[in-house]
Design an enzyme around this catalytic site. Sequence first.
Site, mmCIF file in Angstrom:
data_model
loop_
_atom_site.group_PDB
_atom_site.id
_atom_site.type_symbol
_atom_site.label_atom_id
_atom_site.label_comp_id
_atom_site.label_asym_id
_atom_site.label_seq_id
_atom_site.Cartn_x
_atom_site.Cartn_y
_atom_site.Cartn_z
ATOM 1 N N LYS A 156 -8.416 7.326 9.453
ATOM 2 C CA LYS A 156 -6.958 7.166 9.932
ATOM 3 C C LYS A 156 -6.095 7.767 8.726
ATOM 4 C CE LYS A 156 -7.189 2.380 8.854
ATOM 5 N NZ LYS A 156 -7.484 1.043 9.505
ATOM 6 N N ARG A 210 -4.585 -9.396 16.109
ATOM 7 C CA ARG A 210 -3.956 -7.935 16.121
ATOM 8 C C ARG A 210 -4.241 -7.381 17.354
ATOM 9 N NH1 ARG A 210 -4.687 -3.732 11.375
ATOM 10 N NH2 ARG A 210 -6.787 -3.646 12.075
ATOM 11 N N TYR A 236 17.969 4.003 -15.835
ATOM 12 C CA TYR A 236 19.074 3.412 -14.830
ATOM 13 C C TYR A 236 19.019 1.808 -15.256
ATOM 14 C CZ TYR A 236 19.410 7.155 -11.393
ATOM 15 O OH TYR A 236 19.611 8.344 -10.812
ATOM 16 N N MET A 293 13.536 8.486 -8.818
ATOM 17 C CA MET A 293 12.985 9.168 -7.579
ATOM 18 C C MET A 293 11.882 10.067 -8.184
ATOM 19 S SD MET A 293 15.075 11.200 -4.536
ATOM 20 C CE MET A 293 15.999 9.962 -4.054
HETATM 21 C C1 PLP Z 1 -8.674 0.374 9.039
HETATM 22 C C2 PLP Z 1 -9.596 -0.222 9.619
HETATM 23 C C3 PLP Z 1 -10.750 -0.383 9.148
HETATM 24 C C4 PLP Z 1 -11.264 0.210 7.786
HETATM 25 O O1 PLP Z 1 -11.057 -0.863 6.787
HETATM 26 P P1 PLP Z 1 -11.110 -0.675 5.334
HETATM 27 O O2 PLP Z 1 -10.714 -1.839 4.682
HETATM 28 O O3 PLP Z 1 -10.393 0.407 4.760
HETATM 29 O O4 PLP Z 1 -12.600 -0.435 5.113
HETATM 30 C C5 PLP Z 1 -11.989 -0.610 10.010
HETATM 31 N N1 PLP Z 1 -11.673 -0.980 11.014
HETATM 32 C C6 PLP Z 1 -10.433 -1.026 11.680
HETATM 33 C C7 PLP Z 1 -10.169 -1.741 13.036
HETATM 34 C C8 PLP Z 1 -9.200 -0.674 10.998
HETATM 35 O O5 PLP Z 1 -8.237 -0.902 11.281
#
Ligand code: PLP
Length: 387
Positions: free
Chosen positions: A49, A146, A268, A327
């Site tokens: 993802k 969640r 800054y 930046m």
């Molecule tokens: C992001 C995610 C993972 C992977 O998690 P990591 O800690 O990056 O290994 C696995 N399962 C779900 C449901 C996730 O949202």
Amino acid sequence: MTDSPALTDPDDMFDAASLRLTIDLQALADNWRDMARRSGKARTGAVVKADAYGLGIEDAGEALYRAGARDFFVAQPEEGATLRHYAPDARIFVLSGVWPGMESAIFQHDLVPVIASEEQLAFWMSTVADYGDHPCALQVDTGFNRLGLPLEEALELASDVSRPASFSPQLILSHLACADDPASPMNRRQMETFRQLSAAFEGVEASLSASAGIFLGPDYHFDLTRPGIALYGALASRSQPMATRPVVTAQARVLQIREAQAGQFISYGATHSLSRDSLLAIAAVGYADGYLRNLSGHGVSLRQTGLPGANGFIAGRNVPVVGRITMDMTIFDITDLPRGTVQAGDYIELFGANIPIDEVAHAAGTIGYEMLTGLGLRYQRRYIEAE
Ligand SMILES: *Cc1c(COP(=O)(O)O)cnc(C)c1O
């Protein structure tokens, strides 16, 4: 605007770039095999993802597929559609589930929606009634709060004899809340709840553990593991025994070397005054590139950690960030390096083989996940191909 012909070759662009990201696909593949070994009898998936945690879903997805991954997890159907070109016969699970308007993408790219609520379940049932049968997965909440069906509803569904024959998930999954803390009692509680669930969905594959869960041992592996961050060479938790191989190296060009005198101020807010005559390297990276302002050497009132700020690595040594990160630019103190060892045009490592990404993340009070997914758009990328 037209592209300059001299800068269309990727190698030329990389050589000329202010900011470079080198992504080692061999290390990525090795890390996947490492996670596969640690997953024991379970199959090992790959979570890609958020553009494979910022590294590029096309190249990373292809390398993981070649290493042997056949179960991928994305957050959105768009990501699944991209991945499909690189993982032709893999199962691609969509963690956000399915919404009206997404059905055609799900069917067209042969994605597996992870159903996460009663509403999604009802929508999916009507969808398969219209379009024909199609695999899905079911997420159940075991304590994270969640996504996922509540446990009771999932158990009811498992034993519901009037359940439509077409509703037969390929996979049930749940997610651990505290896997980064092996001592947390939440882990065993969630695992035992999930075991009960898995027994109720007899014959259906079960998946509980992301990277950190893999390290909790075989009780947590079930049929399929879902590593993400460990593949990309960062730590899932600070208590993880060891990091996997670094995959990403970030470098910024030194735009200018300047001498500054004791008593002068930096950046800054003039928050840092020099206690000695100093040599400074001005590097072409800033918070617009995910080099978080919280990594500043001084003068960031919001940083709560009390830590000194980040280091870069150049000419064989760590050099600290001084003053506030801006930046597009960051100032490093290179006074302790012998004169002449760093020239304008050289590159400073921000994180990679010499500076663990988790060390940098920790200095900003955050985690490697956030550093990777926040890298921004200005890096020129070079991929080192896996053998
Ligand atoms: C992001 C995610 C993972 C992977 O998690 P990591 O800690 O990056 O290994 C696995 N399962 C779900 C449901 C996730 O949202």
